[in-house]
Design an enzyme around this catalytic site. Structure first.
Site, PDB file in Angstrom:
ATOM      1  N   GLU A 162       2.334  -3.197   8.377  1.00 43.77           N
ATOM      2  CA  GLU A 162       0.951  -2.707   8.341  1.00 43.77           C
ATOM      3  C   GLU A 162       0.901  -1.283   7.785  1.00 43.77           C
ATOM      4  OE1 GLU A 162      -1.706  -4.487   9.023  1.00 43.77           O
ATOM      5  OE2 GLU A 162      -0.592  -6.237   9.725  1.00 43.77           O
ATOM      6  N   GLU A 197      -5.137   0.393  16.393  1.00 47.85           N
ATOM      7  CA  GLU A 197      -4.568  -0.252  15.203  1.00 47.85           C
ATOM      8  C   GLU A 197      -3.610  -1.375  15.575  1.00 47.85           C
ATOM      9  OE1 GLU A 197      -4.046  -1.578  11.554  1.00 47.85           O
ATOM     10  OE2 GLU A 197      -5.552  -0.089  12.142  1.00 47.85           O
ATOM     11  N   GLU A 236      -5.723  -9.657  13.740  1.00 42.58           N
ATOM     12  CA  GLU A 236      -5.576 -10.198  12.386  1.00 42.58           C
ATOM     13  C   GLU A 236      -4.448 -11.221  12.310  1.00 42.58           C
ATOM     14  OE1 GLU A 236      -5.280  -7.081   9.503  1.00 42.58           O
ATOM     15  OE2 GLU A 236      -7.337  -6.401   9.866  1.00 42.58           O
TER      16      GLU A 236
END
Length: 120
Positions: free
Chosen positions: A31, A72, A79
């Protein structure tokens, strides 16, 4: 009790620590947004020790940086779970991903506002 639950006691703590390290490693390697936030935190957190602020203010400045990392991680987890279910476009999948992104936008705004309020 879930049949998927693992060990108890110290073994559970050690397993959980390993899973957490695996999660941090996955977020860092997979990420870009997480890596950027880590870099921001690596810069901002040491800066707090150079500022003439109270301990409470320093703690808040550090906490908002860490909170953004937490958000995050959760956004990336959402996700990944959505992508695991299906890569097909679906309005509910889009909503879930967009809400995770919005949460991160709020966290970033909070960093900016808290730092501005304390320093200005």
């Amino acid at each position: 009790m879930s049949p998927f639950k693992g060990q108890t006691g110290l073994k559970r703590v050690l397993n959980a620590t390993g899973y957490s390290i695996d999660g941090l490693r996955a977020a860092f390697t997979g990420e870009a947004a997480f890596r950027q936030l880590v870099l921001l935190s690596v810069v901002l957190i040491p800066v707090t020790f150079m500022l003439n602020v109270s301990r409470a203010e320093r703690a808040i400045l550090i906490a908002v940086c860490l909170l953004s990392l937490i958000v995050e991680l959760l956004n990336s987890a959402i996700e990944a779970a959505i992508d695991r279910i299906s890569l097909d476009r679906h309005p509910l999948s889009k909503n879930a991903k967009d809400m995770g992104s919005a949460a991160q936008a709020v966290a970033m705004t909070m960093i900016a506002l808290v730092w501005a309020v304390i320093l200005l």
